[in-house]
Design a protein around this motif. Sequence first.
Motif, mmCIF file in Angstrom:
data_model
loop_
_atom_site.group_PDB
_atom_site.id
_atom_site.type_symbol
_atom_site.label_atom_id
_atom_site.label_comp_id
_atom_site.label_asym_id
_atom_site.label_seq_id
_atom_site.Cartn_x
_atom_site.Cartn_y
_atom_site.Cartn_z
ATOM 1 N N ASP A 1 69.979 7.337 -66.847
ATOM 2 C CA ASP A 1 70.129 8.698 -66.310
ATOM 3 C C ASP A 1 69.274 9.718 -67.065
ATOM 4 O OD1 ASP A 1 71.691 8.177 -64.188
ATOM 5 O OD2 ASP A 1 73.607 8.698 -65.154
ATOM 6 N N ASP A 2 69.070 9.457 -68.371
ATOM 7 C CA ASP A 2 68.244 10.377 -69.174
ATOM 8 C C ASP A 2 66.794 10.402 -68.703
ATOM 9 O OD1 ASP A 2 70.418 11.027 -70.744
ATOM 10 O OD2 ASP A 2 69.975 9.493 -72.249
ATOM 11 N N LEU A 3 66.391 9.369 -67.962
ATOM 12 C CA LEU A 3 64.997 9.316 -67.482
ATOM 13 C C LEU A 3 64.802 10.045 -66.156
ATOM 14 C CD1 LEU A 3 63.908 5.610 -68.200
ATOM 15 C CD2 LEU A 3 63.167 7.668 -69.411
ATOM 16 N N LYS A 4 65.913 10.220 -65.419
ATOM 17 C CA LYS A 4 65.811 10.829 -64.080
ATOM 18 C C LYS A 4 65.288 12.278 -64.168
ATOM 19 C CE LYS A 4 68.330 7.454 -61.771
ATOM 20 N NZ LYS A 4 67.944 6.345 -62.604
ATOM 21 N N GLY A 5 64.170 12.487 -63.502
ATOM 22 C CA GLY A 5 63.596 13.834 -63.461
ATOM 23 C C GLY A 5 62.825 14.243 -64.712
ATOM 24 N N LEU A 6 62.776 13.333 -65.701
ATOM 25 C CA LEU A 6 62.042 13.634 -66.943
ATOM 26 C C LEU A 6 60.551 13.769 -66.639
ATOM 27 C CD1 LEU A 6 62.992 13.206 -70.186
ATOM 28 C CD2 LEU A 6 61.333 11.361 -69.949
ATOM 29 N N LYS A 7 59.949 14.844 -67.092
ATOM 30 C CA LYS A 7 58.516 15.062 -66.808
ATOM 31 C C LYS A 7 57.688 14.378 -67.897
ATOM 32 C CE LYS A 7 58.870 19.596 -66.580
ATOM 33 N NZ LYS A 7 60.090 20.295 -66.580
ATOM 34 N N MET A 8 56.962 13.353 -67.507
ATOM 35 C CA MET A 8 56.220 12.569 -68.505
ATOM 36 C C MET A 8 54.793 12.287 -68.068
ATOM 37 S SD MET A 8 57.163 8.888 -70.237
ATOM 38 C CE MET A 8 56.174 8.284 -71.608
ATOM 39 N N ARG A 9 53.879 12.352 -69.044
ATOM 40 C CA ARG A 9 52.494 11.902 -68.801
ATOM 41 C C ARG A 9 52.428 10.434 -69.209
ATOM 42 N NH1 ARG A 9 48.142 9.203 -71.622
ATOM 43 N NH2 ARG A 9 46.285 9.774 -70.514
ATOM 44 N N ILE A 10 52.244 9.566 -68.231
ATOM 45 C CA ILE A 10 52.025 8.149 -68.518
ATOM 46 C C ILE A 10 51.222 7.591 -67.337
ATOM 47 C CG2 ILE A 10 54.437 7.626 -67.773
ATOM 48 C CD1 ILE A 10 54.212 5.101 -69.652
ATOM 49 N N PRO A 11 49.937 7.334 -67.547
ATOM 50 C CA PRO A 11 49.079 6.989 -66.405
ATOM 51 C C PRO A 11 49.176 5.524 -65.974
ATOM 52 C CG PRO A 11 47.781 7.145 -68.415
ATOM 53 C CD PRO A 11 49.199 7.429 -68.808
ATOM 54 N N GLY A 12 48.549 5.253 -64.845
ATOM 55 C CA GLY A 12 48.307 3.877 -64.390
ATOM 56 C C GLY A 12 49.532 3.105 -63.970
ATOM 57 N N PHE A 13 49.459 1.811 -64.199
ATOM 58 C CA PHE A 13 50.487 0.854 -63.789
ATOM 59 C C PHE A 13 51.838 1.178 -64.443
ATOM 60 C CE2 PHE A 13 52.344 -3.463 -63.729
ATOM 61 C CZ PHE A 13 52.121 -3.786 -62.402
ATOM 62 N N ALA A 14 51.780 1.533 -65.742
ATOM 63 C CA ALA A 14 53.009 1.875 -66.462
ATOM 64 C C ALA A 14 53.657 3.123 -65.859
ATOM 65 C CB ALA A 14 52.708 2.103 -67.934
ATOM 66 N N GLY A 15 52.818 4.053 -65.404
ATOM 67 C CA GLY A 15 53.320 5.260 -64.759
ATOM 68 C C GLY A 15 54.083 4.921 -63.482
ATOM 69 N N GLU A 16 53.574 3.918 -62.754
ATOM 70 C CA GLU A 16 54.263 3.504 -61.524
ATOM 71 C C GLU A 16 55.630 2.910 -61.849
ATOM 72 O OE1 GLU A 16 51.881 1.277 -58.641
ATOM 73 O OE2 GLU A 16 50.082 2.160 -59.552
ATOM 74 N N ILE A 17 55.706 2.179 -62.953
ATOM 75 C CA ILE A 17 56.992 1.599 -63.374
ATOM 76 C C ILE A 17 57.967 2.729 -63.726
ATOM 77 C CG2 ILE A 17 58.127 0.246 -65.198
ATOM 78 C CD1 ILE A 17 55.577 -1.486 -65.293
ATOM 79 N N MET A 18 57.484 3.703 -64.492
ATOM 80 C CA MET A 18 58.342 4.829 -64.886
ATOM 81 C C MET A 18 58.790 5.633 -63.659
ATOM 82 S SD MET A 18 59.293 4.976 -67.906
ATOM 83 C CE MET A 18 59.125 5.367 -69.628
ATOM 84 N N ALA A 19 57.881 5.792 -62.697
ATOM 85 C CA ALA A 19 58.240 6.519 -61.475
ATOM 86 C C ALA A 19 59.372 5.792 -60.741
ATOM 87 C CB ALA A 19 57.016 6.668 -60.572
ATOM 88 N N ASN A 20 59.331 4.468 -60.783
ATOM 89 C CA ASN A 20 60.384 3.650 -60.186
ATOM 90 C C ASN A 20 61.739 3.888 -60.827
ATOM 91 O OD1 ASN A 20 60.416 1.269 -58.250
ATOM 92 N ND2 ASN A 20 58.307 1.247 -58.991
ATOM 93 N N LEU A 21 61.709 4.273 -62.087
ATOM 94 C CA LEU A 21 62.960 4.524 -62.826
ATOM 95 C C LEU A 21 63.397 5.991 -62.710
ATOM 96 C CD1 LEU A 21 62.328 1.681 -63.951
ATOM 97 C CD2 LEU A 21 62.843 2.536 -66.220
ATOM 98 N N GLY A 22 62.696 6.753 -61.886
ATOM 99 C CA GLY A 22 63.105 8.142 -61.645
ATOM 100 C C GLY A 22 62.367 9.184 -62.471
ATOM 101 N N VAL A 23 61.391 8.739 -63.276
ATOM 102 C CA VAL A 23 60.626 9.689 -64.086
ATOM 103 C C VAL A 23 59.667 10.461 -63.179
ATOM 104 C CG1 VAL A 23 58.852 9.861 -65.900
ATOM 105 C CG2 VAL A 23 60.798 8.314 -66.198
ATOM 106 N N GLN A 24 59.527 11.741 -63.464
ATOM 107 C CA GLN A 24 58.553 12.548 -62.719
ATOM 108 C C GLN A 24 57.222 12.436 -63.460
ATOM 109 O OE1 GLN A 24 59.981 16.584 -61.954
ATOM 110 N NE2 GLN A 24 57.844 17.218 -61.791
ATOM 111 N N VAL A 25 56.389 11.493 -62.976
ATOM 112 C CA VAL A 25 55.143 11.199 -63.690
ATOM 113 C C VAL A 25 54.094 12.255 -63.365
ATOM 114 C CG1 VAL A 25 53.298 9.516 -63.989
ATOM 115 C CG2 VAL A 25 55.650 8.735 -63.771
ATOM 116 N N THR A 26 53.550 12.861 -64.428
ATOM 117 C CA THR A 26 52.629 13.977 -64.271
ATOM 118 C C THR A 26 51.292 13.632 -64.882
ATOM 119 O OG1 THR A 26 54.585 15.305 -64.705
ATOM 120 C CG2 THR A 26 52.511 16.492 -64.618
ATOM 121 N N ASN A 27 50.223 13.976 -64.201
ATOM 122 C CA ASN A 27 48.899 13.720 -64.750
ATOM 123 C C ASN A 27 48.296 15.024 -65.261
ATOM 124 O OD1 ASN A 27 46.741 12.270 -65.504
ATOM 125 N ND2 ASN A 27 45.959 11.854 -63.446
#
Length: 352
Positions: A162-188
């Motif tokens: 739950d702590d990851l949901k909506g968290l704004k994080m810079r993490i590019p590429g394939f790993a970013g897609e994984i984080m997005a799957n976990l609810g992270v708001q991936v930002t470039n």
Amino acid sequence: MKLPIKVVLIVSLLFTASFSQEKVYKLKLATTWGPTLSPLIDSAKNMAAMAKKMSNGRLIIKIDASNKHKAPLGILDMVKGGHYDMGHSASYYWKGKDIATLPFTSMPFGLTAPEQYAWFYYGGGLELMQKVYSKHKVLSFPGGSTGVQMGGWFKKEIKTLDDLKGLKMRIPGFAGEIMANLGVQVTNIAPGELYTALERNNLDALEWVGPSMDINMGFHKIASFYYTGWHEPASEMQFIVNKKTFNKLPADLQEILRVSMRLAAYDMYAQNYDMNATAWDKIKADFPDIKVKTFPKEIMDAMKKANKELRTSLSAKSFELKEVLDSQDAYIKKARAWSQMSDFLYIKDNIQ
Ligand code: CA
């Protein structure tokens, strides 16, 4: 006086040989990196210096950093098109053009640096890399490993999914897609703006590389949770050489180039290891409140699940990608038991 034909032939052969010995080959190399971005740029510089010395000045490689050519992510195209003879970059930057290039840098939960070098040089990895790159008319070689990259700087501790949901994080590429799957708001966000974004809460977390390169960005001054790595366990940089250029070089210069690239790659791994050790030593002394954390099992399991699903869906689209991933998986299966019973257990029982 008329010389016997045999003598004429020998003299002319000697002349040709000494002429080709003297010929100077000048190549141009473009890097993704800026002119001072250690240790990445150092790998290309070391390679060029070694090639020059070993060839006694017959192989000169001029390096253009990204401030010169202005196309940091266009290296493959420039080398393929012959605008540059060589490039120094990272294979995963071309995943949009050719998904099968992705695993030659690093895969989440994949090979560690020693395992990956063993796979490249003795486990069929290098041959697979040439196969993937042959359609781009370039040769590709390992160009230096960052080793395991850190999972990133977080302003708050991450205890549950739950702590990851909506968290704004810079993490590019394939790993970013994984984080997005976990609810992270991936930002470039561009590298130059990351510090301010983190400071002004436009970002809650970000990943960069590891202490060696993070220290200059200053993230440790504003985020106090430093998470251990999972997504880039052995990011390997890449040398690319235009195939036509390479084939035109005399055999001894080809070998000198190959050896220089291989040694520069190993050397970057050693250099970065030292830079990490030195930088972390300083960060932990200057900022004793920084906490090194590992993501809880619940989060790791969710990341592994998302990783598996993403790999399966991408592999279904590219047989070539599947072939590379299968080769890496088989190598991990073979090598990990040794990694565990050697370095891992040795360190575990001898923590300073
Ligand atoms: Ca990274």
